[in-house]
Scaffold this active site. Structure first.
Site, mmCIF file in Angstrom:
data_model
loop_
_atom_site.group_PDB
_atom_site.id
_atom_site.type_symbol
_atom_site.label_atom_id
_atom_site.label_comp_id
_atom_site.label_asym_id
_atom_site.label_seq_id
_atom_site.Cartn_x
_atom_site.Cartn_y
_atom_site.Cartn_z
ATOM 1 N N TYR A 148 1.891 26.911 18.102
ATOM 2 C CA TYR A 148 2.964 27.814 18.521
ATOM 3 C C TYR A 148 3.609 27.303 19.813
ATOM 4 C CZ TYR A 148 5.037 31.688 21.064
ATOM 5 O OH TYR A 148 5.874 32.462 21.820
ATOM 6 N N ARG A 164 -4.536 38.210 33.088
ATOM 7 C CA ARG A 164 -3.337 37.378 33.007
ATOM 8 C C ARG A 164 -2.085 38.213 33.224
ATOM 9 N NH1 ARG A 164 -2.072 35.016 28.509
ATOM 10 N NH2 ARG A 164 -1.408 32.961 29.255
ATOM 11 N N CYS A 206 5.535 40.146 28.139
ATOM 12 C CA CYS A 206 6.505 41.246 28.154
ATOM 13 C C CYS A 206 5.992 42.414 27.328
ATOM 14 C CB CYS A 206 7.861 40.775 27.643
ATOM 15 S SG CYS A 206 9.160 42.014 27.871
#
Length: 269
Positions: free
Chosen positions: A141, A179, A171
């Protein structure tokens, strides 16, 4: 005054759904593009809907007619097979850029990811990680997002298109885990970043981190500030709750990609 029309690919996804109401403005139309028709959401403004696949060049050419700018969020947002992530993310981005070239759309915002740099170690950086740090993807990815960015570079260099790669951190409505304290991009700040990228005069090609003004941030805000991005939110407001649930972070675990660096390549999750 003519209406401003912005094409948003992947408009049914998480980030697209968070942005629709936040990008609504008088005199602006959001043209929503996705495989499925997005659900109705409260607070949204003028919208148009186009359904289709991001790897269908002819459909994209039609969808881009009359558009002033593109926010490209379509594609895989997780690990998948090499064939799938390259077809949808890399080839799909080529189709989008080529359709923009054919229709004369010159402002393209490419949704990228922190996972283009997942194998960088934070303790090897001199201060905050710059927005244009070289690619070190942590997954297929992440590799596909490197291809997304390099396609944007190609179309800028060959055709003079303004292309801004938004290397999105995390988001969500609220930050998630350790994190998140460093990489959170609040939905409101995400909208501020998009507005800055749309309106920046002659930005050329840029790579900027999509994060909020987090006290514990790992990434530089300088590249975003250079195009007018002024984040206002801070994940630190959630730190007490996150640390109570997760404990203190392990200082030895400082790869940008975190646990993604250990995932089996190509296995969906």
């Amino acid at each position: 005054m003519a209406e401003e029309r912005i094409l948003v690919t992947g408009s049914s996804g998480r980030v697209g759904s968070l942005l629709r109401a936040r990008l609504a403005r008088p005199g602006r139309v959001l043209r929503l593009f996705d495989l499925i028709e997005p659900p109705a959401l409260p607070g949204t403004g003028a919208e148009e809907v186009v359904t289709g696949s991001i790897d269908d060049l002819d459909v994209l050419v039609a969808a881009l007619k009359g558009v002033d700018a593109v926010l490209h969020l379509g594609g895989y947002s997780h690990e998948a097979s090499a064939e799938e992530v390259l077809r949808v993310n890399a080839y799909g981005t080529y189709c989008l850029l080529e359709a923009a070239r054919r229709t004369g759309v010159n402002r393209i915002l490419l949704g990228s990811s922190n996972h283009v740099a997942g194998f960088h170690r934070r303790d090897e950086q001199r201060g905050e990680v710059p927005g244009d740090v070289e690619a070190r993807p942590d997954t297929l990815y992440g590799w596909s997002k490197v291809a997304v960015e390099s396609a944007g570079r190609l179309f800028h260099d060959r055709f003079g298109m303004d292309v801004i790669c938004l290397r999105i951190g995390q988001c969500f409505a609220t930050p998630r885990g350790h994190r998140g304290l460093a990489m959170w991009l609040s939905p409101d700040d995400c909208a501020r970043l998009v507005e800055a990228a749309i309106s920046a005069p002659e930005p050329g090609f840029r790579q900027v981190w999509g994060i909020s003004r987090n006290t514990r941030r790992w990434f530089s805000l300088a590249e975003g500030e250079a195009i007018g991005y002024r984040p206002e939110d801070d994940a630190e407001a959630y730190a007490e709750k996150i640390l109570a649930n997760c404990g203190e972070p392990d200082p030895a675990q400082n790869l940008i990609g975190g646990s993604w660096c250990d995932l089996p390549l190509g296995e969906p999750f």
